[in-house]
Design a protein around this motif. Structure first.
Motif, short mmCIF file in Angstrom:
data_model
loop_
_atom_site.label_atom_id
_atom_site.label_comp_id
_atom_site.label_asym_id
_atom_site.label_seq_id
_atom_site.Cartn_x
_atom_site.Cartn_y
_atom_site.Cartn_z
N LYS A 1 0.83 -1.21 0.00
CA LYS A 1 0.00 0.00 0.00
C LYS A 1 0.87 1.26 0.00
O LYS A 1 0.58 2.23 -0.70
CB LYS A 1 -0.92 0.02 1.22
CG LYS A 1 -2.10 -0.88 1.12
CD LYS A 1 -2.97 -0.74 2.36
CE LYS A 1 -4.09 -1.75 2.37
NZ LYS A 1 -4.90 -1.65 3.59
N GLY A 2 1.94 1.25 0.81
CA GLY A 2 2.83 2.39 0.87
C GLY A 2 3.52 2.67 -0.45
O GLY A 2 3.63 3.82 -0.88
N GLU A 3 3.98 1.61 -1.11
CA GLU A 3 4.63 1.77 -2.42
C GLU A 3 3.65 2.32 -3.44
O GLU A 3 4.00 3.18 -4.26
CB GLU A 3 5.21 0.44 -2.88
CG GLU A 3 6.41 -0.01 -2.07
CD GLU A 3 6.83 -1.43 -2.36
OE1 GLU A 3 6.38 -2.02 -3.37
OE2 GLU A 3 7.63 -1.97 -1.57
N LYS A 4 2.41 1.84 -3.39
CA LYS A 4 1.39 2.32 -4.33
C LYS A 4 1.10 3.80 -4.07
O LYS A 4 1.01 4.60 -5.00
CB LYS A 4 0.12 1.49 -4.17
CG LYS A 4 -0.98 1.88 -5.13
CD LYS A 4 -2.21 1.01 -4.97
CE LYS A 4 -3.28 1.49 -5.92
NZ LYS A 4 -4.58 0.92 -5.65
N LEU B 1 3.11 6.01 -2.67
CA LEU B 1 4.28 6.78 -3.10
C LEU B 1 4.28 6.98 -4.61
O LEU B 1 4.47 8.09 -5.11
CB LEU B 1 5.57 6.05 -2.67
CG LEU B 1 6.88 6.68 -3.08
CD1 LEU B 1 7.06 8.06 -2.45
CD2 LEU B 1 8.04 5.77 -2.71
N LYS B 2 4.03 5.91 -5.34
CA LYS B 2 4.01 5.99 -6.81
C LYS B 2 2.92 6.95 -7.29
O LYS B 2 3.17 7.79 -8.15
CB LYS B 2 3.78 4.60 -7.41
CG LYS B 2 3.85 4.58 -8.91
CD LYS B 2 3.78 3.17 -9.45
CE LYS B 2 3.94 3.22 -10.96
NZ LYS B 2 4.28 1.95 -11.53
N GLU B 3 1.73 6.84 -6.71
CA GLU B 3 0.63 7.73 -7.11
C GLU B 3 0.95 9.19 -6.82
O GLU B 3 0.69 10.06 -7.64
CB GLU B 3 -0.66 7.32 -6.38
CG GLU B 3 -1.26 6.03 -6.87
CD GLU B 3 -2.41 5.53 -6.00
OE1 GLU B 3 -2.70 6.17 -4.94
OE2 GLU B 3 -3.01 4.51 -6.36
N LYS B 4 1.52 9.45 -5.65
CA LYS B 4 1.83 10.83 -5.27
C LYS B 4 2.93 11.41 -6.16
O LYS B 4 2.87 12.58 -6.53
CB LYS B 4 2.26 10.90 -3.81
CG LYS B 4 1.15 10.59 -2.83
CD LYS B 4 0.10 11.67 -2.81
CE LYS B 4 -0.93 11.43 -1.74
NZ LYS B 4 -1.90 12.51 -1.62
N PHE C 1 6.35 12.89 -11.79
CA PHE C 1 7.52 12.06 -11.57
C PHE C 1 7.14 10.59 -11.70
O PHE C 1 5.98 10.22 -11.54
CB PHE C 1 8.10 12.30 -10.16
CG PHE C 1 8.54 13.71 -9.92
CD1 PHE C 1 9.67 14.22 -10.54
CD2 PHE C 1 7.84 14.54 -9.06
CE1 PHE C 1 10.09 15.53 -10.31
CE2 PHE C 1 8.24 15.83 -8.82
CZ PHE C 1 9.36 16.33 -9.45
N SER C 2 8.11 9.75 -12.00
CA SER C 2 7.84 8.32 -12.08
C SER C 2 8.62 7.59 -10.99
O SER C 2 9.58 8.11 -10.45
CB SER C 2 8.20 7.76 -13.45
OG SER C 2 9.56 7.99 -13.73
N LEU C 3 8.17 6.39 -10.67
CA LEU C 3 8.84 5.54 -9.70
C LEU C 3 9.11 4.20 -10.36
O LEU C 3 8.18 3.49 -10.75
CB LEU C 3 7.98 5.35 -8.44
CG LEU C 3 8.67 4.61 -7.30
CD1 LEU C 3 9.76 5.48 -6.67
CD2 LEU C 3 7.65 4.20 -6.24
N LEU C 4 10.38 3.86 -10.52
CA LEU C 4 10.77 2.59 -11.12
C LEU C 4 10.92 1.58 -9.99
O LEU C 4 11.66 1.83 -9.03
CB LEU C 4 12.07 2.73 -11.90
CG LEU C 4 12.11 3.86 -12.94
CD1 LEU C 4 13.45 3.87 -13.65
CD2 LEU C 4 10.97 3.77 -13.92
N LYS C 5 10.25 0.44 -10.12
CA LYS C 5 10.23 -0.53 -9.03
C LYS C 5 10.70 -1.92 -9.47
O LYS C 5 11.24 -2.67 -8.68
CB LYS C 5 8.81 -0.60 -8.45
CG LYS C 5 8.58 -1.64 -7.41
CD LYS C 5 9.37 -1.36 -6.15
CE LYS C 5 9.18 -2.50 -5.16
NZ LYS C 5 10.21 -2.59 -4.19
#
Length: 170
Positions: A17-20, A22-25, A31-35
């Motif tokens: 949930k936290g990663e999701k 962070l990515k959404e924000k 900005f993008s978040l590569l995971k």
């Protein structure tokens, strides 16, 4: 999480949930978040996966740690501690402090951004110091290569995003 593991304390669900979040924000601000390894390949940075996401483990030759993501526009590695209940998060926070001290995360321009969101930002009960604040105080005192962001406290997320946008335009 593999089908053979149980998530009895909810840590894995909370982490996802936290990663999701962070990515959404980040995406909300462009900005993008590569995971995943494929995210890095799609962004034309396949070699960066091992530098910014899959970190070597100084405690075991075969081991590694994975961060919660890398933002190429900011050139920042992210760890997020998110939750709606107290529990093992406090222990994980202190273990992450040891990983920072032991050089697991990048110390160059891709310095770590450690984000506290939700329950980790507040003390477990009255009269106790918040573990996240203890972490932040130790980071500052020891001059460790990490920026701590308290996302909800005092509009911390918005202030962080504004600082990053300003830094990128100057």
């Amino acid at each position: 999480m593999s089908k053979n593991k149980q998530d009895n304390h909810g840590g894995a669900r909370s982490g996802v949930k936290g990663e999701k979040l962070l990515k959404e924000k980040l995406e909300k601000h462009g900005f993008s978040l590569l995971k995943k390894k494929g995210d890095f390949a799609a962004a034309g940075q396949p070699e960066a996966y091992y530098k910014f996401l899959r970190m070597r483990c100084p405690y075991s030759e075969e081991g590694y740690f994975e961060t919660d993501g890398y933002c190429p526009q900011m050139n920042k590695v992210f760890e997020i501690k998110y939750g709606t209940a107290h529990g093992t998060t406090e222990e994980k926070i202190m273990f992450d402090l040891e990983k920072i001290r032991d050089g697991v995360y990048p110390t160059d321009s891709a310095r770590l951004r450690y984000v506290f969101w939700g329950t980790p930002e507040v003390p477990r009960r009255e009269g106790l110091r918040c573990v996240a604040q203890i972490f932040a105080d130790k980071v500052k005192k020891e001059n460790l290569p990490v920026e701590v962001v308290f996302a909800e406290t005092d509009d911390g997320w918005d202030k962080f995003i504004e600082r990053e946008k300003e830094r990128l335009t100057t």
